[in-house]
Design a protein around this motif. Structure first.
Motif, mmCIF file in Angstrom:
data_model
loop_
_atom_site.group_PDB
_atom_site.id
_atom_site.type_symbol
_atom_site.label_atom_id
_atom_site.label_comp_id
_atom_site.label_asym_id
_atom_site.label_seq_id
_atom_site.Cartn_x
_atom_site.Cartn_y
_atom_site.Cartn_z
ATOM 1 N N TRP A 288 0.827 -1.211 0.000
ATOM 2 C CA TRP A 288 0.000 0.000 0.000
ATOM 3 C C TRP A 288 0.861 1.262 0.000
ATOM 4 O O TRP A 288 0.578 2.202 -0.742
ATOM 5 N N ASP A 289 1.888 1.281 0.834
ATOM 6 C CA ASP A 289 2.730 2.477 0.916
ATOM 7 C C ASP A 289 3.442 2.742 -0.407
ATOM 8 O O ASP A 289 3.520 3.886 -0.861
ATOM 9 N N GLY A 290 3.936 1.686 -1.039
ATOM 10 C CA GLY A 290 4.641 1.838 -2.311
ATOM 11 C C GLY A 290 3.751 2.356 -3.416
ATOM 12 O O GLY A 290 4.129 3.273 -4.155
ATOM 13 N N ARG B 266 -3.711 12.205 -5.569
ATOM 14 C CA ARG B 266 -3.933 12.124 -4.131
ATOM 15 C C ARG B 266 -4.505 10.736 -3.880
ATOM 16 O O ARG B 266 -5.269 10.228 -4.704
ATOM 17 N N THR B 267 -4.146 10.123 -2.778
ATOM 18 C CA THR B 267 -4.589 8.747 -2.540
ATOM 19 C C THR B 267 -5.300 8.611 -1.212
ATOM 20 O O THR B 267 -5.087 9.397 -0.287
ATOM 21 N N ASN B 268 -6.131 7.593 -1.144
ATOM 22 C CA ASN B 268 -6.841 7.261 0.077
ATOM 23 C C ASN B 268 -7.146 5.772 0.048
ATOM 24 O O ASN B 268 -7.552 5.241 -0.982
ATOM 25 N N ARG B 269 -6.942 5.112 1.180
ATOM 26 C CA ARG B 269 -7.296 3.705 1.268
ATOM 27 C C ARG B 269 -8.390 3.544 2.312
ATOM 28 O O ARG B 269 -8.422 4.273 3.299
ATOM 29 N N ASP B 270 -9.281 2.609 2.073
ATOM 30 C CA ASP B 270 -10.376 2.423 3.017
ATOM 31 C C ASP B 270 -9.887 1.743 4.291
ATOM 32 O O ASP B 270 -8.773 1.223 4.351
ATOM 33 N N ASP B 271 -10.708 1.764 5.326
ATOM 34 C CA ASP B 271 -10.313 1.237 6.635
ATOM 35 C C ASP B 271 -10.035 -0.256 6.633
ATOM 36 O O ASP B 271 -9.291 -0.752 7.470
ATOM 37 N N ALA C 35 4.059 6.052 -5.267
ATOM 38 C CA ALA C 35 4.245 6.127 -6.722
ATOM 39 C C ALA C 35 3.133 6.950 -7.380
ATOM 40 O O ALA C 35 3.403 7.749 -8.281
ATOM 41 N N LEU C 36 1.907 6.768 -6.937
ATOM 42 C CA LEU C 36 0.792 7.553 -7.484
ATOM 43 C C LEU C 36 0.935 9.023 -7.104
ATOM 44 O O LEU C 36 0.735 9.913 -7.943
ATOM 45 N N GLN C 37 1.297 9.288 -5.863
ATOM 46 C CA GLN C 37 1.469 10.670 -5.410
ATOM 47 C C GLN C 37 2.593 11.358 -6.170
ATOM 48 O O GLN C 37 2.493 12.545 -6.498
ATOM 49 N N ASP C 38 3.641 10.618 -6.489
ATOM 50 C CA ASP C 38 4.748 11.178 -7.266
ATOM 51 C C ASP C 38 4.296 11.616 -8.661
ATOM 52 O O ASP C 38 4.961 12.442 -9.286
ATOM 53 N N ARG C 39 3.193 11.064 -9.141
ATOM 54 C CA ARG C 39 2.650 11.435 -10.463
ATOM 55 C C ARG C 39 1.474 12.406 -10.357
ATOM 56 O O ARG C 39 0.775 12.644 -11.328
ATOM 57 N N GLY C 40 1.250 12.959 -9.166
ATOM 58 C CA GLY C 40 0.246 14.006 -9.014
ATOM 59 C C GLY C 40 -1.113 13.559 -8.494
ATOM 60 O O GLY C 40 -2.026 14.377 -8.385
#
Length: 105
Positions: free
Chosen positions: A42-44, A55-60, A48-53
């Motif tokens: 998940w962290d990776g 924003r990310t969110n993962r569910d609980d 990687a997605l954030q590095d391409r612009g």
């Protein structure tokens, strides 16, 4: 097995055309991915997605990852352009695409 980008693109354009008349002119696009493995990185994938612009969110429950970008002027081409980038990244971390949605600002 390789990913079928041609089929994914066709599905995106078909989905967009189904509601294009009601689509907002500008919106945040949210792409959803689910992990293929219980030990998914998940962290990776988020970095990687954030590095391409994105924003990310993962569910609980760690069942779904959202990758958001925008607000952008909305068209099938714009949705697909960012979907392909996000999918290429997610697949490297064993996450599978599970659709997209639009959030009007």
């Amino acid at each position: 097995m390789s990913h079928d980008y041609k089929a994914q693109k066709a599905e995106t354009f078909e989905s967009f055309e189904a509601f294009a008349a009601d689509a907002p002119e500008v919106a945040i696009i949210t792409y959803q991915f689910y992990p293929e493995d219980i030990d998914a990185n998940w962290d990776g994938v988020q970095k990687a997605l954030q590095d391409r612009g994105f924003r990310t969110n993962r569910d609980d429950e760690d069942e779904l990852l959202d990758a958001m970008i925008g607000p952008l002027k909305i068209s099938a081409d714009v949705i697909w352009q960012h979907e392909k980038i996000a999918t290429e990244i997610a697949l490297k971390f064993d996450f599978t695409p599970d659709g997209w949605g639009l959030l009007e600002e």
